[in-house]
Write a protein that holds these residues in place. Structure first.
Motif, PDB file in Angstrom:
ATOM      1  N   MET A   7       0.785  -1.046  -0.362  1.00  0.00           N
ATOM      2  CA  MET A   7       0.015   0.038  -0.149  1.00  0.00           C
ATOM      3  C   MET A   7       0.733   1.508  -0.125  1.00  0.00           C
ATOM      4  SD  MET A   7      -3.016   0.318  -0.530  1.00  0.00           S
ATOM      5  CE  MET A   7      -3.803  -1.462  -0.196  1.00  0.00           C
ATOM      6  N   THR A   8       0.202   2.478  -0.504  1.00  0.00           N
ATOM      7  CA  THR A   8       0.756   3.756  -0.724  1.00  0.00           C
ATOM      8  C   THR A   8       1.178   4.057   0.261  1.00  0.00           C
ATOM      9  OG1 THR A   8       1.763   5.209  -1.663  1.00  0.00           O
ATOM     10  CG2 THR A   8      -1.133   5.169  -0.500  1.00  0.00           C
ATOM     11  N   LYS A   9       3.106   4.513   0.408  1.00  0.00           N
ATOM     12  CA  LYS A   9       3.212   5.239   1.829  1.00  0.00           C
ATOM     13  C   LYS A   9       3.063   6.454   1.991  1.00  0.00           C
ATOM     14  CE  LYS A   9       7.727   6.639  -0.259  1.00  0.00           C
ATOM     15  NZ  LYS A   9       9.179   6.923  -0.701  1.00  0.00           N
ATOM     16  N   GLU A  10       2.485   7.663   0.496  1.00  0.00           N
ATOM     17  CA  GLU A  10       1.576   8.583   1.129  1.00  0.00           C
ATOM     18  C   GLU A  10       0.688   8.866   1.664  1.00  0.00           C
ATOM     19  OE1 GLU A  10       2.738  10.438  -4.000  1.00  0.00           O
ATOM     20  OE2 GLU A  10       0.262   9.396  -3.731  1.00  0.00           O
ATOM     21  N   LYS A  11       0.687   9.654   2.191  1.00  0.00           N
ATOM     22  CA  LYS A  11      -0.313  10.698   2.595  1.00  0.00           C
ATOM     23  C   LYS A  11      -1.792  11.083   2.162  1.00  0.00           C
ATOM     24  CE  LYS A  11       2.669  12.428   7.176  1.00  0.00           C
ATOM     25  NZ  LYS A  11       3.316  12.973   7.608  1.00  0.00           N
ATOM     26  N   ILE A  12      -2.405  10.733   2.407  1.00  0.00           N
ATOM     27  CA  ILE A  12      -3.839  10.735   1.746  1.00  0.00           C
ATOM     28  C   ILE A  12      -4.557  10.747   3.017  1.00  0.00           C
ATOM     29  CG2 ILE A  12      -5.939  10.120   0.604  1.00  0.00           C
ATOM     30  CD1 ILE A  12      -3.912   8.441  -1.020  1.00  0.00           C
ATOM     31  N   ILE A  13      -5.114  11.999   2.686  1.00  0.00           N
ATOM     32  CA  ILE A  13      -6.968  12.673   3.994  1.00  0.00           C
ATOM     33  C   ILE A  13      -7.907  11.743   3.532  1.00  0.00           C
ATOM     34  CG2 ILE A  13      -8.023  14.033   4.960  1.00  0.00           C
ATOM     35  CD1 ILE A  13      -5.360  15.906   5.243  1.00  0.00           C
ATOM     36  N   GLY A  14      -7.969  11.128   4.130  1.00  0.00           N
ATOM     37  CA  GLY A  14      -9.421  10.518   3.782  1.00  0.00           C
ATOM     38  C   GLY A  14     -10.787  11.115   4.906  1.00  0.00           C
ATOM     39  N   ILE A  15     -11.962  11.723   4.506  1.00  0.00           N
ATOM     40  CA  ILE A  15     -12.986  12.800   5.055  1.00  0.00           C
ATOM     41  C   ILE A  15     -14.462  11.424   4.861  1.00  0.00           C
ATOM     42  CG2 ILE A  15     -14.658  14.713   5.214  1.00  0.00           C
ATOM     43  CD1 ILE A  15     -11.904  15.220   3.598  1.00  0.00           C
ATOM     44  N   ASP A  16     -15.074  11.181   5.950  1.00  0.00           N
ATOM     45  CA  ASP A  16     -15.856  10.377   5.795  1.00  0.00           C
ATOM     46  C   ASP A  16     -17.121  11.716   6.067  1.00  0.00           C
ATOM     47  OD1 ASP A  16     -18.592   9.063   6.331  1.00  0.00           O
ATOM     48  OD2 ASP A  16     -18.132   8.501   7.847  1.00  0.00           O
ATOM     49  N   LEU A  17     -17.958  12.260   5.698  1.00  0.00           N
ATOM     50  CA  LEU A  17     -19.164  13.179   5.645  1.00  0.00           C
ATOM     51  C   LEU A  17     -20.634  12.737   6.218  1.00  0.00           C
ATOM     52  CD1 LEU A  17     -19.858  15.927   5.853  1.00  0.00           C
ATOM     53  CD2 LEU A  17     -20.342  16.774   3.187  1.00  0.00           C
TER      54      LEU A  17
END
Length: 279
Positions: free
Chosen positions: A1-11
């Motif tokens: 799985m990617t090492k990049e930082k991604i913001i996940g948002i649950d609205l």
């Protein structure tokens, strides 16, 4: 799985929750209550307010899931947020944060989270079934999220069933709709061994089993993953559900088929981030 930082948002309809996802793990979750009946700009600002503390130059992308339709980056008819009938959410988020943004329906994000990080890992074709106040579904078809041309794929809860539709009988609405009793109370009564409550769950299992049969006829998946609040009561309706599923006419569809309960704590957030893995 990617090492990049991604913001996940649950609205959701009452709160917006977010976390940084990296290496398949969600970091600390920020949560803010939203004023669901405010105007479009006010709710959007509340999403920004919850996202801003997480955003740094190390963040490479943002994914956001919400209870509504996502069509070409526009959020349509967001459930429980009346002002959000048509919001160019992808564009507005990209303008603010200057990184790629993906948006999608929350049930699709749930399915994607389970596919990448949970019970669906390694599965070719699966359906994530979110069973709460509604009955939502996300479809993974040949290892890709399938949303349909207008983002409407997986709306099995809206299919006609008996005198209503599946969501009326095969979701948390069932107990109030049919028995005029709160689902939480039924759950507590079932835990105490109450015969009437256990019977209600058997009836829920019967209807949910019919819904899953319809899903099998339509998608023929290897796996259905149950999520949402009702999953906690699975032991009370599991046998009734499987009994009904096994009445399917096409018996070969049940070969190498299984039903599992979601175990991820933040599948919606993880799935929102995983929208970028699915491109």
């Amino acid at each position: 799985m990617t090492k990049e930082k991604i913001i996940g948002i649950d609205l959701g309809g009452t709160h917006v929750r977010a976390a940084i996802v990296q290496h398949g793990q969600a970091g600390p979750v920020t949560s803010q209550r939203i004023n669901a009946y405010a105007d479009t700009a006010t709710v959007l600002q509340q999403v920004f307010d919850n996202t801003d503390p997480l955003f740094t130059t190390a963040v490479k992308a943002i994914g956001i899931g919400f209870p509504g339709l996502a069509i070409n980056g526009v959020a349509h008819d967001v459930y429980n947020i009346p002002s959000w009938t048509e919001v160019p959410l992808q564009q507005l988020m990209q303008q603010r944060y200057k990184v790629p943004v993906q948006i999608n329906n929350d049930a699709n994000c749930f399915a994607l989270g389970e596919y990448y990080f949970g019970q669906g890992r390694g599965c070719n074709t699966m359906v994530g079934l979110a069973i709460g106040t509604g009955l939502g579904a996300g479809i993974i078809l040949n290892q890709q999220l399938y949303s349909g041309k207008a983002g409407c794929a997986g709306e099995f809860g809206m299919m006609p069933y008996l005198d209503k539709f599946y969501e009326y009988y095969a979701s948390g609405q069932f107990f109030n709709n049919v028995y005029h009793i709160d689902g939480n109370r039924v759950f507590e009564n079932a835990r105490a061994g109450d015969a009437a409550a256990l019977h209600m769950y058997q009836q829920l299992g019967f209807h949910l089993g019919n819904a899953i049969k319809t899903i099998i006829y339509a998608v023929d998946p290897h796996l259905v993953i149950l999520g949402g609040a009702v999953k906690n009561a699975y032991p009370y309706f599991k046998n009734a559900l499987w009994q009904q599923v096994q009445t399917i006419e096409l018996k070969k569809a049940l070969q190498h088929f299984d039903i599992k309960v979601a175990e991820l704590e933040n599948s919606a957030i993880l799935g929102a981030a995983a929208l970028h893995y699915n491109l």
